[in-house]
Design an enzyme around this catalytic site. Sequence first.
Site, PDB file in Angstrom:
ATOM      1  CG  LEU A   1      -1.963  -1.113   1.307  1.00 59.91           C
ATOM      2  CD1 LEU A   1      -2.735  -1.015   2.618  1.00 59.91           C
ATOM      3  CD2 LEU A   1      -2.912  -1.062   0.120  1.00 59.91           C
TER       4      LEU A   1
ATOM      5  NE  ARG B   1       8.551   0.135  -0.980  1.00 59.88           N
ATOM      6  CZ  ARG B   1       9.296  -0.917  -0.631  1.00 59.88           C
ATOM      7  NH1 ARG B   1      10.482  -0.730  -0.074  1.00 59.88           N
ATOM      8  NH2 ARG B   1       8.869  -2.137  -0.837  1.00 59.88           N
ATOM      9  N   GLY B   2       7.905   3.957   3.319  1.00 61.77           N
ATOM     10  CA  GLY B   2       8.597   5.155   3.758  1.00 61.77           C
ATOM     11  C   GLY B   2       9.963   4.795   4.287  1.00 61.77           C
TER      12      GLY B   2
ATOM     13  CB  VAL C   1       1.691   0.341   4.963  1.00 60.92           C
ATOM     14  CG1 VAL C   1       0.270  -0.048   5.393  1.00 60.92           C
ATOM     15  CG2 VAL C   1       2.329   1.252   6.003  1.00 60.92           C
TER      16      VAL C   1
ATOM     17  CE  LYS D   1       3.913   2.849  10.834  1.00 61.60           C
ATOM     18  NZ  LYS D   1       3.511   4.034  11.623  1.00 61.60           N
TER      19      LYS D   1
ATOM     20  CG  ASP E   1       4.095  13.094  12.481  1.00 59.61           C
ATOM     21  OD1 ASP E   1       4.313  14.277  12.124  1.00 59.61           O
ATOM     22  OD2 ASP E   1       4.380  12.117  11.774  1.00 59.61           O
TER      23      ASP E   1
END
Length: 205
Positions: free
Chosen positions: A16, A18-19, A24, A39, A139
């Site tokens: 779904l 990415r970082g 995810v 996640k 955040d």
Amino acid sequence: RGLPEQIGRYEIREELGRGMMGVVYEAHDPLLHRRIALKTVHLAHLVGGKEGERYQQRFLAEARIAAQLSHPGIVVVYDVGRDEKTGVLFIALEYLVGQTLASRLEGEGFADWREALRMAGKVADALDHAHSNGVIHRDIKPANIILNVLGSAILMDFGIVKITGGQSHTATGAMVGTALYMPPELIRGEVPDPRADLYSLGVTL
């Protein structure tokens, strides 16, 4: 790289997003027969040794904190754990159908002020629940607010939470949050209180 077939007990369906921290996935829970968002954090890519162990403890603690929250405006945490084969840490989350506020703003521009206030009110209500349980998100930003198909605003990603009156579960000396939405006290490295989230919500609004 192809998709992993399984993480923990969860069967991976598709990626779904990415970082920096991980990926995810959309996944299937074969035990409860439901679709989830999984996640993941690839710990080996970040830290090792004792620091890696401390990070894992923080990660699991944060997920358990988020799992204690129960509010229609906060994404549901189903499970948390570590895949024994790969060492990947994961959080199993409610699968939400919709788009982030960031995507909505990018695609359609600013919302009508009445709708903006309504959405901000829903997020403020969710934050009130979190704060009353001693949790500070730290955040708040459009990318962490999901607008579901019913038009509700749902807050997600309590990955850098702070327990009121307790110790931070983020790495010592690390700046957390997103600078554009971050209150001055967080930028200065000071210990935040719930007003930090309200500041970030105000910037988002």
